[in-house]
Design a protein around this motif. Structure first.
Motif, PDB file in Angstrom:
ATOM      1  N   VAL A 156      -2.459   6.332   1.772  1.00 24.12           N
ATOM      2  CA  VAL A 156      -2.056   5.875   3.103  1.00 24.12           C
ATOM      3  C   VAL A 156      -0.926   6.745   3.626  1.00 24.12           C
ATOM      4  O   VAL A 156       0.050   7.014   2.923  1.00 24.12           O
ATOM      5  N   HIS A 163       8.188   4.666   2.918  1.00 19.98           N
ATOM      6  CA  HIS A 163       6.817   4.955   2.502  1.00 19.98           C
ATOM      7  C   HIS A 163       6.752   6.288   1.752  1.00 19.98           C
ATOM      8  O   HIS A 163       6.039   6.413   0.755  1.00 19.98           O
ATOM      9  N   SER A 167       5.633   6.788  -2.206  1.00 15.30           N
ATOM     10  CA  SER A 167       4.431   7.552  -2.527  1.00 15.30           C
ATOM     11  C   SER A 167       4.718   8.785  -3.374  1.00 15.30           C
ATOM     12  O   SER A 167       4.015   9.058  -4.345  1.00 15.30           O
ATOM     13  N   TYR A 236      -6.802   8.185   3.409  1.00 10.75           N
ATOM     14  CA  TYR A 236      -5.983   7.081   3.917  1.00 10.75           C
ATOM     15  C   TYR A 236      -6.222   5.779   3.141  1.00 10.75           C
ATOM     16  O   TYR A 236      -6.090   4.697   3.684  1.00 10.75           O
ATOM     17  N   PRO A 238      -5.941   2.571   0.525  1.00 11.42           N
ATOM     18  CA  PRO A 238      -4.891   1.756  -0.094  1.00 11.42           C
ATOM     19  C   PRO A 238      -5.096   1.527  -1.589  1.00 11.42           C
ATOM     20  O   PRO A 238      -4.333   0.785  -2.207  1.00 11.42           O
ATOM     21  N   TYR A 281      -0.726   2.131   9.414  1.00 12.59           N
ATOM     22  CA  TYR A 281      -0.399   2.533   8.052  1.00 12.59           C
ATOM     23  C   TYR A 281       0.589   1.574   7.399  1.00 12.59           C
ATOM     24  O   TYR A 281       0.532   1.347   6.182  1.00 12.59           O
ATOM     25  N   LEU A 284      -1.612  -1.068   6.015  1.00 16.47           N
ATOM     26  CA  LEU A 284      -2.324  -0.626   4.820  1.00 16.47           C
ATOM     27  C   LEU A 284      -1.387  -0.517   3.617  1.00 16.47           C
ATOM     28  O   LEU A 284      -1.788  -0.781   2.480  1.00 16.47           O
ATOM     29  N   HIS A 285      -0.124  -0.132   3.871  1.00 22.46           N
ATOM     30  CA  HIS A 285       0.852  -0.143   2.781  1.00 22.46           C
ATOM     31  C   HIS A 285       1.088  -1.572   2.282  1.00 22.46           C
ATOM     32  O   HIS A 285       1.194  -1.799   1.066  1.00 22.46           O
ATOM     33  N   ALA A 288      -1.812  -2.486   0.138  1.00 23.19           N
ATOM     34  CA  ALA A 288      -1.806  -1.799  -1.152  1.00 23.19           C
ATOM     35  C   ALA A 288      -0.920  -2.514  -2.164  1.00 23.19           C
ATOM     36  O   ALA A 288      -1.213  -2.517  -3.368  1.00 23.19           O
ATOM     37  N   ALA A 316     -10.663   5.089   4.940  1.00 24.29           N
ATOM     38  CA  ALA A 316      -9.971   4.234   3.980  1.00 24.29           C
ATOM     39  C   ALA A 316     -10.960   3.377   3.179  1.00 24.29           C
ATOM     40  O   ALA A 316     -10.697   3.054   2.021  1.00 24.29           O
TER      41      ALA A 316
END
Length: 320
Positions: A156, A163, A167, A236, A238, A281, A284-285, A288, A316
């Motif tokens: 993502v 973020h 990551s 992208y 998750p 995003y 989506l984070h 995740a 995704a």
């Protein structure tokens, strides 16, 4: 960058104060990678003329070496030094630069770019970003900067400094925290074909209708393989199965709604597509890191910037 500039606990997150931006520019000139904010998503920047610096991007992201990088420049003159711009390209630049438009153009034979930036292609993807922090870093460093999204490849994309840190962790020594990204979705990428046609390679904030209003012709469609970032089938993601166009959630699903209440999070309660793009995003984070093992996402209208949102969601949801 010297060992004295950065602590052993990485990444170091700095502000947008002039001294911190000078530190980031110096790090880039010295060949380090630096995570920087743009109006779209956070980018993992490195000097585009250095083989070693660009290799550091690929190592940090775990990025396939056949996937080219976008080169960021501060202005039209910076683009002209790297690529051949025709009247169409200049018209697009006048309409949308600085801003979230990337153009895939013929690379100049003498362009000072590391070969990995273009992944062996005769073209180069170029963007002039609008974010004042990225502009300041470009001008302070005096360099064109290769800058894909600042996350592990296929994951993502990041819209906050947090973020990026979550990551990439210690893979990135320095993160410039410019707050949350305004657009929240990557730039539109358009390829200008030698025969006068054009093709959107990645939908984004600038729509096909926006481009057609400037170019004055229909869009061409042809498959030339991967020509630009964001074209890989699975992207992208998750890290969990994703179900699209979901009218309701199952017990084991984290549910992302649009234009409605009742989900675990929402892209936009009011049904605003621009807000949904900016929130995509981040949602989506959240998914995740949620306890549910799967993700369900409500339908998104496939119009305007909704086409770009649905493009990211399809990737995704694609099998890894």
């Amino acid at each position: 960058m010297s060992d004295n500039d950065l602590p052993r606990d990485l990444p170091r997150i700095v502000t947008t104060a002039p001294d911190d931006l000078a530190l980031a520019a110096r790090a880039l000139r010295d060949g380090a990678i630096v995570a920087v904010p743009t109006e779209t998503v956070y980018g993992l920047a490195a000097r585009a003329d250095s083989v070693d610096a660009v290799a550091a991007i690929y190592r940090a992201k775990g990025r396939p070496d056949f996937n080219p990088l976008i080169v960021h420049v501060p202005d039209l003159a910076g683009a002209e030094a790297l690529a051949v711009l025709d009247d169409r390209a200049r018209a697009l630049a006048a309409a949308f630069w600085p801003g979230p438009l990337t153009m895939v153009l013929p690379r100049r034979a003498d362009a000072p770019l590391a070969a990995a930036v273009t992944a062996g292609l005769p073209t180069v993807a170029i963007r002039c970003p609008a974010h004042p922090v990225m502009q300041a870093i470009l001008r302070e460093s005096g360099l064109p900067l290769a800058a894909p999204s600042a996350n592990r490849s296929g994951g993502v994309s990041p819209t906050t400094a947090g973020h990026v840190a979550a990551s990439l962790g210690e893979r990135v020594p320095l993160i410039v925290d410019g707050g949350a990204c305004k657009a929240g979705i990557e730039s539109t990428i358009v390829a200008l074909r030698p025969d006068g046609g054009w093709q959107v390679l990645r939908p984004g904030p600038i729509t096909s209708a926006d481009l057609a209003a400037v170019l004055g012709q229909g869009e061409a469609h042809e498959d030339r393989g991967i020509e630009a970032p964001g074209q890989m089938t699975s992207h992208y993601a998750p890290g969990k199965p994703v179900r699209l166009n979901a009218a309701e959630k199952a017990a084991d699903e984290f549910y992302i709604t649009f234009g409605a209440e009742g989900g675990d999070t929402t892209l936009s309660r009011s049904g605003d597509l621009a807000e949904a793009a900016a929130r995509l995003y981040a949602a989506l984070h959240e998914a995740a890191h949620a306890p549910q093992s799967k993700v369900a996402i409500a339908p998104i209208p496939d119009e305007g910037i909704g086409a770009a949102i649905n493009d990211r969601l399809r990737r995704a949801a694609a099998p890894l």
